[in-house]
Design a protein around this motif. Structure first.
Motif, PDB file in Angstrom:
ATOM      1  N   LYS A 565       7.347   9.418  15.507  1.00  0.00           N
ATOM      2  CA  LYS A 565       8.066   8.429  15.102  1.00  0.00           C
ATOM      3  C   LYS A 565       9.398   8.165  15.065  1.00  0.00           C
ATOM      4  CE  LYS A 565       8.009   3.988  11.848  1.00  0.00           C
ATOM      5  NZ  LYS A 565       8.376   4.567  10.604  1.00  0.00           N
ATOM      6  N   THR A 566       9.583   9.334  13.947  1.00  0.00           N
ATOM      7  CA  THR A 566      11.166   9.348  13.723  1.00  0.00           C
ATOM      8  C   THR A 566      12.136   9.992  14.962  1.00  0.00           C
ATOM      9  OG1 THR A 566      10.222   9.623  11.413  1.00  0.00           O
ATOM     10  CG2 THR A 566      12.588  10.076  11.824  1.00  0.00           C
ATOM     11  N   TYR A 567      11.568  10.916  15.530  1.00  0.00           N
ATOM     12  CA  TYR A 567      12.300  11.644  16.478  1.00  0.00           C
ATOM     13  C   TYR A 567      12.621  10.518  17.654  1.00  0.00           C
ATOM     14  CZ  TYR A 567      11.110  16.531  15.184  1.00  0.00           C
ATOM     15  OH  TYR A 567      11.198  17.723  14.359  1.00  0.00           O
ATOM     16  N   VAL A 568      11.679   9.826  17.996  1.00  0.00           N
ATOM     17  CA  VAL A 568      11.921   8.600  18.831  1.00  0.00           C
ATOM     18  C   VAL A 568      13.042   7.844  18.310  1.00  0.00           C
ATOM     19  CG1 VAL A 568      11.162   6.702  20.018  1.00  0.00           C
ATOM     20  CG2 VAL A 568       9.796   8.743  19.891  1.00  0.00           C
ATOM     21  N   GLU A 569      12.975   7.331  17.095  1.00  0.00           N
ATOM     22  CA  GLU A 569      14.172   6.591  16.498  1.00  0.00           C
ATOM     23  C   GLU A 569      15.455   7.282  16.486  1.00  0.00           C
ATOM     24  OE1 GLU A 569      11.083   4.109  13.665  1.00  0.00           O
ATOM     25  OE2 GLU A 569      12.329   5.608  12.804  1.00  0.00           O
ATOM     26  N   LEU A 570      15.529   8.351  16.219  1.00  0.00           N
ATOM     27  CA  LEU A 570      16.615   9.214  16.121  1.00  0.00           C
ATOM     28  C   LEU A 570      17.410   9.418  17.449  1.00  0.00           C
ATOM     29  CD1 LEU A 570      15.779  12.470  14.187  1.00  0.00           C
ATOM     30  CD2 LEU A 570      17.430  10.628  13.380  1.00  0.00           C
ATOM     31  N   PHE A 571      16.604   9.210  18.343  1.00  0.00           N
ATOM     32  CA  PHE A 571      17.439   9.548  20.005  1.00  0.00           C
ATOM     33  C   PHE A 571      17.381   8.058  20.502  1.00  0.00           C
ATOM     34  CE2 PHE A 571      16.078  13.700  18.578  1.00  0.00           C
ATOM     35  CZ  PHE A 571      17.455  14.170  18.931  1.00  0.00           C
ATOM     36  N   ALA A 572      17.025   7.004  19.899  1.00  0.00           N
ATOM     37  CA  ALA A 572      16.846   5.632  20.684  1.00  0.00           C
ATOM     38  C   ALA A 572      18.231   5.129  21.440  1.00  0.00           C
ATOM     39  CB  ALA A 572      16.223   4.600  19.677  1.00  0.00           C
ATOM     40  N   ASP A 573      19.392   5.642  20.803  1.00  0.00           N
ATOM     41  CA  ASP A 573      20.543   5.197  21.490  1.00  0.00           C
ATOM     42  C   ASP A 573      21.085   6.370  22.157  1.00  0.00           C
ATOM     43  OD1 ASP A 573      20.408   2.699  20.431  1.00  0.00           O
ATOM     44  OD2 ASP A 573      21.239   3.439  18.597  1.00  0.00           O
ATOM     45  N   ASP A 574      20.411   7.526  22.636  1.00  0.00           N
ATOM     46  CA  ASP A 574      20.992   8.804  23.222  1.00  0.00           C
ATOM     47  C   ASP A 574      20.388   8.703  24.516  1.00  0.00           C
ATOM     48  OD1 ASP A 574      21.696  11.062  24.076  1.00  0.00           O
ATOM     49  OD2 ASP A 574      21.449  12.140  21.989  1.00  0.00           O
ATOM     50  N   PRO A 575      21.063   8.113  25.794  1.00  0.00           N
ATOM     51  CA  PRO A 575      20.369   8.264  26.889  1.00  0.00           C
ATOM     52  C   PRO A 575      20.168   9.681  27.435  1.00  0.00           C
ATOM     53  CG  PRO A 575      23.013   7.626  27.029  1.00  0.00           C
ATOM     54  CD  PRO A 575      22.403   7.640  25.487  1.00  0.00           C
ATOM     55  N   VAL A 581      12.456  12.916  24.504  1.00  0.00           N
ATOM     56  CA  VAL A 581      12.076  12.668  23.422  1.00  0.00           C
ATOM     57  C   VAL A 581      10.684  11.902  23.393  1.00  0.00           C
ATOM     58  CG1 VAL A 581      12.132  11.955  20.911  1.00  0.00           C
ATOM     59  CG2 VAL A 581      13.896  12.743  22.177  1.00  0.00           C
ATOM     60  N   GLU A 582      10.785  10.702  24.084  1.00  0.00           N
ATOM     61  CA  GLU A 582       9.415   9.839  24.077  1.00  0.00           C
ATOM     62  C   GLU A 582       8.493  10.526  24.872  1.00  0.00           C
ATOM     63  OE1 GLU A 582      10.702   5.985  25.959  1.00  0.00           O
ATOM     64  OE2 GLU A 582      11.814   5.359  24.068  1.00  0.00           O
ATOM     65  N   LYS A 583       8.539  11.132  25.917  1.00  0.00           N
ATOM     66  CA  LYS A 583       7.695  12.003  26.700  1.00  0.00           C
ATOM     67  C   LYS A 583       6.944  12.796  25.657  1.00  0.00           C
ATOM     68  CE  LYS A 583       7.172  14.222  30.939  1.00  0.00           C
ATOM     69  NZ  LYS A 583       7.822  15.095  31.888  1.00  0.00           N
ATOM     70  N   ILE A 584       7.547  13.591  24.940  1.00  0.00           N
ATOM     71  CA  ILE A 584       6.797  14.870  24.204  1.00  0.00           C
ATOM     72  C   ILE A 584       6.541  14.213  23.070  1.00  0.00           C
ATOM     73  CG2 ILE A 584       9.074  15.486  22.827  1.00  0.00           C
ATOM     74  CD1 ILE A 584       7.345  18.170  23.941  1.00  0.00           C
ATOM     75  N   ALA A 585       7.124  12.941  22.306  1.00  0.00           N
ATOM     76  CA  ALA A 585       6.289  12.474  21.187  1.00  0.00           C
ATOM     77  C   ALA A 585       5.054  11.802  21.459  1.00  0.00           C
ATOM     78  CB  ALA A 585       7.357  11.330  20.656  1.00  0.00           C
ATOM     79  N   HIS A 586       4.768  11.326  22.841  1.00  0.00           N
ATOM     80  CA  HIS A 586       3.675  10.854  23.107  1.00  0.00           C
ATOM     81  C   HIS A 586       2.435  11.759  23.041  1.00  0.00           C
ATOM     82  CE1 HIS A 586       1.599   7.693  25.329  1.00  0.00           C
ATOM     83  NE2 HIS A 586       1.043   8.435  26.226  1.00  0.00           N
TER      84      HIS A 586
END
Lengths: 723, 205
Positions: A565-575, A581-586
């Protein structure tokens, strides 16, 4: 920004040593959840009701100006006056003018948090008005000279004996500590205040835009009386109380009394709309006329909050205070240590928004992030997340204290430095270690090991055992798992890590351990340092991408949640990083739920009944962060040799909560003692956990307080039964 | 008497208001420490009121609702005839005497099963003080005028509540502010009595 020089540690200590407060809060913490559940028994879909209330609030915040304008127009159309106060000073000035215009001398007040927030009573008294607070609890603390310690039960910190002393002092005669008699005495005294008052000031639980009405819930009837008798009625209402339609009030009225006091409805629910008729004596004659009514809409930081993409969620708060009632820290220390008038987790947020960041800095660490409050909040407010957000903004603006930032930037963000230090600690701790525990520490560290042993840093961390472990990977493995150990499993509980890996290998997986992995970054995020956290995250993500796993598995729910969750949120605004990040967090999975799913498919989840009684402690991050609670139980029920039993308050925090358990030992220990008591009373001789931080805390508590009981990670128990 | 709605019953629709919610209402109201008396006629209601007046040893009483309801007016006539009892029904007299009165009598519009509440229209000053200042508050309620939930109650309230003063009463005034011990009778009445009249079972209609 207001600074604050309070010595909060000293204040906490005073509260912890107040037996009246501790007793009252402990009893309340036990009784409240039961009363609340009972009140909700006849609501078919509680979650649906909460969702619909939340949706209503979301809509209000989005259209706040429009709704406020409509409310204003409705109020004025019904002959009442309307004023928007930008802050306490503006409100006071306006009110003073109203008092003068209407020749007001005597004022009665019914409890209102908004007026307490701006210290209205003190101001009116200074201006020479006779002001009487009429809520019983508020009246008691006002004569005692205290601040409210709870939003709904302001005098919960006082015993009847203490109340009787304050009554005696106030009334100038001896009052016996008999509760009914004291209430009757107060009733008689306050009744004349109602009769003689020129003005009644009330708050509002809701304000309806379509007709300009305000609604009030009370049990004592003081708010109803304040809207019944005086010739001038003043309403002080915050923007967060506005709703569009009369029908919307039903949602509030179905949630607020049930969550606040465990009642299906309070004794009185009163709605006042416009200039209502009163009968009073004018020049010796009884006359009937419409009373003067002023509605004051208070901003004081609320409008800014409404525009904030994250903090606007604070509008979901219905001021029921249920978040306090289930908070492990509030129920130990009460409301006073929170400084301003709003207590608990939501209090920290409201204090930051409506009062000062200085106070917030002092108290934000008292939120241990256990998410108990989120579970019951009518508006489903993510209180711990909002506190995290405020903390991060504060750090961004002011930075961390030098020592902390030095550690984060130079130690935690460099795996090599951090791990070298941990290995050094393993040697340095030797003089204090007995077995795998540190039972005593010298000097000022002594408090850390008073009621809890600390685990020793292991001689051989998990990473050094991996060369041997990977040899046991079966050929033709079906999928590849990259194991994320987290600091605790790597350096403190490597046996558990080893056991988890064996369980996964037994299921036919290839398990690898990316060497460059380090701390997940949660402690850094917890302190609000998101920039350093991002650096740490990137290093972990790169290390795991390289391993090309099908799954990433951890035996620590906090690490899992941080990755997921948090990794995804940390980079939410980082294109640049977002998709990666989403791919690996999955791919991230929590150990017990992953294994339980495989065991189920393999028919290995049949309940058994062995000789050893085992109970299960739900980690906060596991249960409320990841929503995992059934799977570890199923694994335990099926574990040969064990009989599963539940304990009381199985999902209440153990008191570790990351750094909290070390930094606030004095708060952590009573929470732990409670947990140990519940474990003992379950009759279990083993307590299973699925979180290494809980394992550290509970294991340490058992070592000092209940040596016959063992703590094991679910992975340890599963490994016992591998062929 | 000034009211938010001059004829609540005329707004009731059969999809919302029904006799079938009585039992749940009674249970919840009883749990909230309301006293409930079920009667089959206004004559029985009167008998019950007289009984309560005697029991409370009340000598000063305030009553409202007689202008709207002839049956209530008849009961007030009877009370006025009681020896040693003074009944005030004029709004200015009520303003003068409510504080010293032992019993206040008024009417409720409908009840809410989910919470055990009765909905009261208190736009007029005399209705408000009658319900709040005396030690005992008695309401007459049509037993068959009930709604299921608070949501349903607001479906009735929404269209008619355009200004004034109204609300719900759920049991007597209470506090738990000292040691969380429930104490009845704080600022409002210590006894809240509902006389529920079921006119469908015979009696005066």
């Amino acid at each position: 920004m207001a600074e604050n020089n309070r010595n909060i540690r000293k204040e906490i200590d005073t509260k912890l040593n107040d037996p009246v407060l501790r007793g009252a809060l402990a009893r309340f913490a036990e009784q409240y959840p039961v009363a609340r559940l009972k009140a909700y028994e006849n609501v078919e879909d509680v979650d649906g009701l909460r969702n619909s209330f939340k949706a209503m609030k979301v809509d209000v915040v989005e259209h706040l100006e429009e709704i406020a304008d409509k409310f204003e127009a409705s109020v004025k159309a019904r002959g009442a006056h309307f004023y928007r106060a930008k802050d306490g000073a503006a409100l006071k000035e306006y009110l003073n003018k109203v008092c003068k215009e209407n020749n007001v001398k005597r004022i009665i007040k019914s409890k209102s948090m908004a007026t307490e927030e701006i210290h209205l009573n003190e101001y009116l008294k200074e201006e020479g008005y006779h002001v009487m607070e009429t809520d019983m609890g508020e009246w008691i603390i006002s004569i005692a000279g205290h601040k409210p310690s709870h939003m709904v039960m302001p005098a919960i910190h006082l015993s009847k004996e203490q109340c009787a002393e304050y009554f005696s002092k106030e009334l100038g005669r001896k009052i016996e500590p008999v509760i009914y008699d004291m209430i009757q005495t107060a009733r008689k005294n306050l009744r004349s205040e109602f009769i003689e008052a020129d003005m009644g000031i009330t708050g509002a639980n809701f304000g309806i835009a379509e007709n300009g009405a305000i609604g009030l819930v009370t049990n004592e009837g003081n708010a109803r009386l304040a809207t019944t008798m005086p010739r001038v009625h003043v309403v002080v209402i915050g923007y967060e109380k506005l709703i569009r339609n009369t029908q919307d009030a039903a949602k509030i009225l179905r949630l607020l009394p049930r969550n606040g006091t465990g009642q299906r409805m309070t004794s009185y629910m009163t709605m006042v709309d416009g200039a209502t008729p009163i009968i009073h004596k004018k020049d010796g004659q009884w006359v009937e006329e419409d009373r003067v009514c002023h509605v004051i809409l208070l901003d004081n930081g609320r409008l800014e909050a409404a525009k904030d993409p994250v903090l606007k969620e604070v509008y979901h708060c219905v001021r029921c205070a249920s978040c306090l009632n289930v908070c492990p820290v509030y129920t130990l220390v009460g409301g006073h240590v929170y400084g301003h008038i709003y207590a608990g987790g939501v209090g920290a947020i409201l204090t930051a928004l409506l009062h000062s960041m200085g106070d917030f800095e002092k108290i934000n660490e008292l939120c241990i992030g256990c998410r108990k409050c989120v579970e019951i909040c009518p508006g489903k407010m993510a209180i711990p997340d909002l506190i995290d957000e405020l903390r991060a903004r504060n750090v961004k603006q002011k930075g961390l204290p030098f020592m902390v930032s030095a550690v984060f930037e130079n130690v935690l963000s460099s795996r090599k430095v951090f791990h070298t230090l941990l290995r050094a600690a393993s040697l340095a701790q030797k003089p204090f270690t007995s077995g795998k525990m540190i039972r005593h520490l010298p000097l000022f560290f002594a408090g850390l090991s008073k009621d809890r042993s600390l685990p020793a840093v292991a001689e051989t961390p998990l990473r050094d055992r991996m060369a041997n472990l990977v040899k046991k990977n079966k050929p033709n493995a079906k999928k590849r798992i990259a194991f994320f150990s987290g600091c605790n499993t790597d350096f403190v509980f490597p046996d558990t890590g080893e056991n988890a890996i064996k369980v996964l290998q037994d299921l036919g997986y290839e398990v690898v351990f990316p060497e460059d992995q380090s701390c997940c970054g949660k402690p850094i995020i917890g302190m609000g340092d998101r920039e350093t956290a991002k650096n740490v995250a990137i290093r972990n993500i790169e290390a795991f991408e390289e391993a090309k796993p099908d799954y990433i598995i951890s035996t620590c729910p906090t690490c899992t949640e941080t990755w997921h969750k948090t990794y995804v949120e940390l980079f939410a605004d980082d294109p640049k990083w977002k998709d990666r990040v989403e791919k690996i967090a999955h791919k991230v999975r929590e150990f017990t739920s992953f294994v339980a799913a495989d065991y189920e498919k393999l028919g290995r989840l049949n309940p058994t009944k062995g000789n050893e009684k085992v109970t299960y402690h739900d980690s906060c991050h596991m249960r409320r962060g990841l929503g995992v609670h059934e799977q570890p139980r199923k694994l335990l029920e099926a574990a040969p040799g064990y009989e599963f039993v539940e304990m009381h308050n199985c999902d209440k925090c153990c008191g570790m909560a990351g750094a909290f358990g070390v930094k606030y030992v004095e708060l952590s220990m009573p929470i732990l003692k409670d947990k140990i008591k519940n474990i003992q009373e379950s009759g279990a001789t083993t307590v299973a956990v699925a979180c290494p931080a809980c394992m550290m805390q509970i294991g340490g508590g058992l070592d000092k307080q209940a040596q016959g009981i063992k703590v094991k990670h679910v992975a340890d128990i599963l490994a016992e039964n591998l062929k | 008497m000034k009211k938010v709605c001059t004829n609540w019953a005329a707004t009731f629709t059969s999809d919302l208001v029904s006799a079938k919610y009585w039992n749940e209402f009674k249970q919840n109201a009883t749990n909230a420490a309301a006293e409930i008396h079920e009667v089959n006629s206004w004559a029985e209601a009167q008998a019950k009121v007289l009984e309560l007046i005697a029991e409370q040893k009340a000598t000063k009483i305030c009553g409202v609702g007689h202008e709207e309801n002839a049956e209530v007016a008849k009961i007030y006539e009877t009370i006025s005839g009681l020896e040693g009892v003074t009944l005030h029904t004029d709004k200015f007299e009520i303003a003068e005497h409510a504080e010293q009165s032992h019993v206040g009598i008024s009417c409720a519009e409908f009840h809410i099963a989910e919470t055990g509440s009765v909905c009261v229209d208190t736009k007029s000053f005399e209705a408000r003080v009658t319900s709040m200042l005396p030690e005992m508050h008695i309401v007459f309620l049509n037993k068959n005028h009930g709604v299921n939930t608070v949501e349903d109650a607001f479906k009735i309230i929404s269209p008619v509540f355009t200004s004034g003063h109204m609300g719900f009463i759920t049991g007597p005034s209470r506090t738990a502010d000292i040691e969380r011990v429930l104490t009845i009778g704080v600022h409002g009445p210590g006894r809240f009595v509902i006389i529920a009249i079921d006119e469908t079972n015979g009696g005066a209609a």
